[in-house]
Enzyme design. Structure first.
Site: not given
Ligand code: TRP
Ligand code: ZN
Length: 881
Positions: A327, A305
């Site tokens: 991602e 994150e």
């Protein structure tokens, strides 16, 4: 719940929006049943767009209170409004205007956990992918970048803490027990990165000085009383921040960085700018409650994150088809981080095991899709192992092809060229072409073409000509809506190994381009000739798992044994042994089906003992080598006509054969590795625990095994050892007094710790055998269980359906019936979690005919249920197609 509209979104339909929203002002007046949201948007018409173009804003289940333009109420005839859309039919002719929209929300009733909801009385948000439209009407798409200012008002006693993105700029008292705070985020961002948190939370504070000397205040917020459990997460955060500076030259950019842990969350965590929100499972840890795997996950997800701040936030995605742009790249970055923090070789083996367990079945089944999909009905269903894990493998292959230096130069160029933009995969590939001067057009197929490529390889040696030859043929199996495949560029790392494990030098190579130990497979068939080789070498293929492919290799068992002892590449050495184990298990499976007693090669069993006690190898590596291929892994390698009971029996037989033959060596080692009471979550200590717990699994199969495991359980001084022993007791000694007592003791000790109770649910849900469905059904009534909490549902129902082959695929279909009922029950509250659960049936076509028919019936009964959500309908229909 929004039911399915049947709409299909297509990559080729992308076009820029007519309007932009350079500034967004949000005002929240928080209340559980009636939160007021006043959004004031600065709207700009894009140059060249007709003044008559309507402004169409996305909504999802919204209740509209007020619309004003430049301070004046909009006439009802100038707009159309529904819960799912707000259209201004006649926007002002001015290039820029201000639109005010007031909506009212009920966060308390929001069980889908998208938009604004409450978890344990804490207000929080989840906006990725399309949750912002559940808060206010907006151009809710990632290419609309806006500068946000957020004012939050709430009663101070209910919500002493008020957080949003960016930096805090103002706060104060409002009288009547209310207070407010104002946050400003100077970095333009898409709406999916918006976040708000308000509630009563405990704070762990620290700070970090960036490479240019700026001080950043760090905060981790957890349920009051749990502050001591956030220390490891804070440490992981600071290590992540330093690593991104050192490895990628990326510095943090705001004055504060906050992380909030909540207990109801659909996924692992979310990278909201300056305000990451986490599933508390990936924040809270200490030796008493978390396993080594939990510590490793926390480290990886905190890093993931945080790394999104540059790969995802500063540079975001043009549209959701580009999801892998953020991602896949960010997973690659967190893998590299963990490899640097831990053991690179061991980390790589673990990554490949995960990829094979989750991505391969996806790529080889009805839900297969390219890393960059071209169409979707529900974007939530594309947060997949293919986008994340295969997406990461594709980035790794780019580095292999262009080399470490050009890779770093390409990344630098990416940040320089696209900072502040919403980019595409084409942009990403281009920076590496520019930095390396290489043509990556054939390579780009890895993004566009689904399916796991196969390389079929054979070798021969001609001593007279001193020539060694590899014949390599590539094929890509057909996948849904892609029956014909194009030839891929596959970087195949390899090594030729001679006597004593020494690398073999070779002269000229003919037949393919070979650079730095990598064969670049680009054609259907290559015959690669290595000159100057006097003796036949053993060949180590796909070293480090350089490409996410399957291999069909004609290789002598002697060579495989040789590689399992001598391959200098840790991954390939592990792979060689794992291949031997898999081959033996498949042979045993066939024996069992044929009514024969399975037998295993003696030298394989011996090698297990040798590896276990080889002090030159890391304990963590030895633990990985000794852990047999999982039942689902074996099933995938068999491919079709799967009988899970026969696979289970084969695996049990091999485990027992190894345990019997290696008992003395294993027992000695088990004794040597005894826990001396100290605890550190570092990789080396975790590796020793993993090896000892792996040995326990084998030793527990021998006479006295239950007593040994019970003693292991009683004397454990950390959760890793305690959970390992409990699992051995529950699985291998099901129904024994030792198992029953340990389960009861565990339940009693941790009854009030939901995250630890998840382990208790998980262990019982994975006990093999036909009784499992009754156990799981009964546990749904346990007081610690809740159908509304995603962690509980995943631990009990998710584990049962995706990790208990014999229990879930019970031949009479009883578990499928329970599953259908449960999925539909979960769906009523949370469609996203239900759709994820339903993917457990994706490999139904590889089952033997009896189970296959029952699985199909189960899928059909979901498909025929009324008012299905878009999420669940999409999964079930693609699975059946
Ligand atoms: N972007 C998040 C991550 O990978 C994923 C995520 C968190 C997510 N919550 C979500 C995706 C809800 C879809 C829906 O880091
Ligand atoms: Zn991510």
């Amino acid at each position: 719940m929004r039911t399915d509209t049947g709409q299909v979104f297509k990559l080729e339909d992308y076009r820029p929006s007519d309007y932009l929203i350079p500034e967004t002002n949000l005002e929240f007046r928080l209340s559980p049943q009636a939160t007021i949201v006043i959004a004031t948007l600065t709207v700009e018409r894009r140059h060249g767009v007709a003044v008559s173009a309507p402004l169409v804003l996305d909504g999802d289940g919204l209740s509209l209170k007020r619309v004003e333009i430049d301070g004046k109420k909009v006439k009802p005839s100038d707009l159309t409004a529904s819960p799912d859309q707000l259209t201004l039919l006649k926007p002002p002719s001015a290039h820029r205007f201000h639109l005010l929209v007031e909506t009212e929300l009920a966060p308390d009733g929001n069980e889908a956990l998208m938009g604004l909801y409450r978890s344990n009385n804490v207000y929080c948000t989840q906006c990725e992918a399309e949750g912002f439209r559940r808060i206010t009407y907006f151009l809710d798409r990632p290419d609309i970048l806006s500068v946000y200012t957020v004012r939050i008002e709430a009663p101070r006693h209910e919500a002493p803490l008020l957080l949003s993105n960016g930096n805090p700029v103002d706060k104060g008292d409002l009288g009547d027990g209310w207070h407010y705070s104002v946050w400003h985020d100077p970095f333009p961002k898409p709406s999916y990165l918006f976040a708000l948190v308000a509630g009563n939370l405990g704070r762990v504070a620290d700070s970090f000085v960036t490479m240019s000397g700026r001080k950043v205040e760090l905060g981790i917020y957890v349920e009051p009383g749990k502050e001591t459990l956030a220390g490891y997460a804070m440490d992981a955060l600071k290590r992540s921040m330093r690593w991104d500076e050192e490895a990628f030259g990326r510095e943090y950019d705001l004055d504060v960085f906050n992380i909030v842990a909540v207990s109801d969350f659909n996924m692992g965590a979310m990278e909201n700018k300056g305000l990451n929100i986490f599933n508390d499972k990936y924040v809270l840890a200490d030796r008493e409650t978390a396993t080594d795997a939990d510590f490793a996950n926390i480290e990886a997800i905190i890093a993931h994150e945080y790394f999104h701040n540059w790969t995802g936030n500063r540079i975001t995605c043009r549209d959701w088809f580009q999801l892998c742009l953020k991602e896949g790249l960010t997973v690659f970055r967190d893998h590299e981080f963990s490899a640097d923090q831990r053991s690179r070789g061991v980390k790589r083996i673990a990554e490949v095991r995960t990829l094979r367990a989750h991505q391969f079945p996806e790529d080889q089944g009805p839900l297969a899709h390219p890393v960059r999909p071209r169409r979707y009905r529900e974007i939530n269903n594309f947060y997949t192992a293919t986008v994340y894990e295969k997406g990461s493998e594709v980035v790794r292959m780019i580095r292999t092809i262009v080399g470490t230096e050009a890779f770093r130069a390409g990344m630098d160029l990416y940040f320089e060229r696209h900072d502040g933009e919403a980019a595409t995969i084409e942009d990403f590939i281009k920076v590496f072409e520019d930095a390396s001067g290489r043509d990556l057009s054939q390579f780009a197929l890895w993004y566009h073409q689904a399916g796991t490529p196969n390389l079929s390889i054979s070798s021969s040696h001609n001593p007279a000509a001193r020539e060694f030859t590899l014949e390599i043929e590539q094929s890509v199996p057909p996948t849904p809506s892609e029956s014909r495949k194009r030839l891929m560029h596959i970087p195949l790392a390899f090594g030729l190994i001679g006597a004593g494990g020494k690398p073999v030098e070779y002269g000229d190579v003919d037949g393919a381009s070979v650079e730095d130990g990598v064969i670049h497979v680009r054609k259907r068939r290559h015959v690669v000739r290595f000159s100057g080789i006097a003796e036949r070498p053993a060949v180590s293929l796909n070293r480090g798992f350089s490409a996410p492919v399957t291999l069909s290799v004609e290789q002598k068992a002697d060579d495989q044994f040789f590689l399992a002892r001598h391959d200098g590449d840790a991954f390939s050495r592990w792979q060689a042994f794992n291949t031997l184990l898999t081959d033996a298990l498949i042979a045993a499976f066939r024996d069992i089906l044929g009514g024969k007693q399975p037998a295993f090669p003696e030298r394989l069993i011996e090698l297990a003992g040798t590896i276990a006690s080889d002090e030159t190898l890391e304990p963590a590596y030895r633990a990985l080598a000794l852990s047999l291929p999982g039942e689902a892994d074996i099933a995938r390698d068999i491919g079709r006509n799967i009988d899970p009971d026969a696979i289970h029996a084969a695996r049990q037989a091999l485990a027992l054969a190894i345990a019997r033959a290696c008992r003395d060596a294993f027992a000695r080692l088990y004794g040597q590795l005894v826990d001396t009471g100290g605890f550190s979550p570092d990789a080396a200590s975790a590796g020793r625990r993993a090896l000892r717990n792996g040995l326990l699994e084998y030793l527990s199969l021998l006479p006295g095994g239950a007593a040994l495991a019970a003693e292991h359980f009683r004397s454990a001084t950390n959760m890793t050892d305690r959970a390992a022993a409990l699992s051995v007791l529950a699985h291998r000694h099901h129904g024994s007094s030792e198992a029953i007592e340990a389960l009861a003791a565990f339940e009693q000790t941790y009854a009030n710790d939901p995250l630890v109770m998840d382990k208790w649910f998980l262990i019982q849900a994975s006990v093999p055998g036909p009784q499992a469905v009754d156990t799981v059904r009964a546990l749904t009534a346990h007081r610690a269980f809740s159908m509304g909490n995603p962690n509980r549902v995943r631990s009990l129902i998710g584990t049962f359906s995706s990790a208990n082959q014999t229990g879930f695929h019970r031949p009479d279909g009883e578990a499928y019936r329970f599953f259908v009922q449960t999925v539909l029950e979960v769906e009523k509250r949370n469609p996203q979690v239900a759709a994820r659960l339903a993917t457990a049936l994706r490999s139904w076509r590889s089952l033997e005919p009896g189970r296959q028919a029952k699985a199909r019936e189960a899928l059909l009964s979901i498909a025929n249920a009324e008012n299905l959500s878009a999420d669940l309908r999409d999964i079930v229909e693609r699975t059946l197609a």
